[in-house]
Design a protein around this motif. Structure first.
Motif, mmCIF file in Angstrom:
data_model
loop_
_atom_site.group_PDB
_atom_site.id
_atom_site.type_symbol
_atom_site.label_atom_id
_atom_site.label_comp_id
_atom_site.label_asym_id
_atom_site.label_seq_id
_atom_site.Cartn_x
_atom_site.Cartn_y
_atom_site.Cartn_z
ATOM 1 N N THR A 259 -3.023 -5.499 1.181
ATOM 2 C CA THR A 259 -1.940 -6.445 0.911
ATOM 3 C C THR A 259 -0.993 -6.573 2.101
ATOM 4 O O THR A 259 -0.478 -7.663 2.361
ATOM 5 N N THR A 260 -0.793 -5.489 2.834
ATOM 6 C CA THR A 260 0.058 -5.589 4.032
ATOM 7 C C THR A 260 -0.646 -6.381 5.122
ATOM 8 O O THR A 260 -0.012 -7.145 5.857
ATOM 9 N N GLY B 21 -0.057 2.491 -4.945
ATOM 10 C CA GLY B 21 -0.621 2.410 -3.606
ATOM 11 C C GLY B 21 -0.061 1.249 -2.816
ATOM 12 O O GLY B 21 0.115 1.334 -1.589
ATOM 13 N N VAL B 22 0.238 0.147 -3.496
ATOM 14 C CA VAL B 22 0.828 -1.019 -2.836
ATOM 15 C C VAL B 22 2.232 -0.686 -2.347
ATOM 16 O O VAL B 22 2.614 -1.007 -1.210
ATOM 17 N N VAL B 23 3.010 -0.015 -3.172
ATOM 18 C CA VAL B 23 4.374 0.371 -2.778
ATOM 19 C C VAL B 23 4.325 1.285 -1.555
ATOM 20 O O VAL B 23 5.065 1.088 -0.577
ATOM 21 N N ARG B 24 3.466 2.287 -1.583
ATOM 22 C CA ARG B 24 3.364 3.211 -0.455
ATOM 23 C C ARG B 24 3.012 2.469 0.841
ATOM 24 O O ARG B 24 3.577 2.750 1.905
ATOM 25 N N GLY C 146 4.803 -4.729 -11.196
ATOM 26 C CA GLY C 146 3.783 -3.781 -11.610
ATOM 27 C C GLY C 146 3.649 -2.639 -10.629
ATOM 28 O O GLY C 146 2.656 -1.905 -10.648
ATOM 29 N N GLY C 147 4.652 -2.483 -9.775
ATOM 30 C CA GLY C 147 4.590 -1.466 -8.730
ATOM 31 C C GLY C 147 4.584 -0.042 -9.236
ATOM 32 O O GLY C 147 4.141 0.868 -8.531
ATOM 33 N N THR C 148 5.056 0.206 -10.459
ATOM 34 C CA THR C 148 5.040 1.562 -10.989
ATOM 35 C C THR C 148 3.712 1.918 -11.646
ATOM 36 O O THR C 148 3.540 3.026 -12.131
ATOM 37 N N GLY C 149 2.766 0.984 -11.650
ATOM 38 C CA GLY C 149 1.445 1.258 -12.197
ATOM 39 C C GLY C 149 0.592 2.060 -11.237
ATOM 40 O O GLY C 149 0.963 2.293 -10.075
ATOM 41 N N SER C 150 -0.581 2.462 -11.678
ATOM 42 C CA SER C 150 -1.417 3.341 -10.859
ATOM 43 C C SER C 150 -1.953 2.650 -9.608
ATOM 44 O O SER C 150 -2.080 3.283 -8.551
ATOM 45 N N VAL C 151 -2.260 1.359 -9.680
ATOM 46 C CA VAL C 151 -2.657 0.613 -8.484
ATOM 47 C C VAL C 151 -1.423 0.178 -7.707
ATOM 48 O O VAL C 151 -1.380 0.268 -6.472
ATOM 49 N N ALA D 67 1.772 -9.282 -7.234
ATOM 50 C CA ALA D 67 1.781 -9.204 -8.693
ATOM 51 C C ALA D 67 0.606 -8.348 -9.161
ATOM 52 O O ALA D 67 -0.536 -8.788 -9.146
ATOM 53 N N SER D 68 0.922 -7.116 -9.559
ATOM 54 C CA SER D 68 -0.094 -6.173 -10.027
ATOM 55 C C SER D 68 0.162 -5.859 -11.496
ATOM 56 O O SER D 68 0.335 -4.714 -11.887
ATOM 57 N N ILE D 69 0.208 -6.918 -12.294
ATOM 58 C CA ILE D 69 0.483 -6.787 -13.724
ATOM 59 C C ILE D 69 -0.850 -6.705 -14.451
ATOM 60 O O ILE D 69 -1.661 -7.621 -14.367
ATOM 61 N N GLY D 70 -1.082 -5.618 -15.140
ATOM 62 C CA GLY D 70 -2.380 -5.481 -15.784
ATOM 63 C C GLY D 70 -2.300 -4.779 -17.121
ATOM 64 O O GLY D 70 -1.254 -4.308 -17.552
#
Length: 260
Positions: A220-221, A32-35, A24-29, A101-104
């Motif tokens: 998360t980090t 921020g996790v990917v960055r 779910g990393g390409t989602g809007s939340v 897991a940021s699946i929403g």
């Protein structure tokens, strides 16, 4: 008490020895996790169901898209598909240490007794199946020092009239976190961030006390870097709650001081 967060003051952990899969990393939340993981030096792998979404997301990240960011295109929403994608990721990138897991998805508009079978299948069965598929694929693969982190919404604990399916789906996932921790014991670290409304790039109207996607990423980090962070549900409806949790994880300065 501080009520604003200055991310330039963040003490980002060194995660250069970690490899994270952000579902779910390409989602809007998820953005921020990917960055945040890239800023911490980690190798980040983002599954996506379409190449078009990958191209769009890469453009959004801009300079943040370092050579440590990888994409894998394929379905991950069924048990078999998630297993196959996990095998592909390990074969191409190596062992994974962490999963976020940021699946929403959001649905609203009817009373529970008015919902259709199609709505139920999509927003309860479909979303919970996608989450359980990740658990089956990744929990057995993670090392003890790694982490499995769920990103959930406040509807997991607060009823939202007209959004009963999402309420039930998110509550089920929150219980899934608790069951996973009970079953895994000391062998796996499993946590959940339970969010209120989130400031994202796509929201045109926000409240000052909402947490941001980048702050969620920093959290998360911090969880990944803290070996004691386990079997925890982080309640993050407001900036004040986020500050307290970030300070507890040592990734944000104490009031009037520096990060521990």
């Amino acid at each position: 008490m501080d009520t604003t967060i200055d991310l330039s003051l963040a003490h980002r952990p060194d995660l250069s020895d970690r490899r994270v899969v952000i579902v779910g990393g390409t989602g809007s939340v998820g953005e921020g996790v990917v960055r945040a993981w890239l800023a911490a030096g980690a190798e980040a792998i983002v599954p996506s169901r379409t190449q078009g979404r990958v191209d769009q997301f890469t453009g959004v990240l801009g300079e943040a898209a370092t050579d440590k960011l990888h994409f894998v295109v394929g379905d991950y929403t069924s048990f078999d598909a998630a297993q196959e994608l996990a095998e592909q990721i390990e074969a191409e990138c190596g062992p994974v240490t962490d999963v976020v897991a940021s699946i929403g998805g959001w649905w609203m508009g009817k009373n529970l007794w008015e919902i259709s079978q199609a709505e139920w299948d999509r927003y309860f069965v479909g979303l919970t199946t996608a989450h359980v598929a990740q658990v089956r694929a990744w929990i057995p693969r993670l090392p003890e020092h790694g982490s499995y982190q769920l990103i959930l919404g406040g509807s997991a604990t607060q009823p939202v009239p007209g959004s009963s399916i999402i309420n039930m789906e998110q509550a089920a996932l929150l219980m899934m976190r608790q069951v996973l921790s009970a079953e895994a014991g000391d062998q796996r670290r499993v946590t959940a961030a339970v969010l209120g409304p989130v400031k994202t790039r796509l929201r045109h109207w926000v409240e000052s006390e909402w947490v941001s996607a980048d702050e969620v990423g920093l959290l998360t980090t911090g969880v990944a870097a803290d070996p004691t962070a386990s079997a925890t549900d982080y309640e993050l409806s407001t900036t004040a709650q986020m500050i307290a949790q970030l300070r507890g994880l040592g990734v944000y300065p104490q009031e009037g001081g520096e990060a521990k």
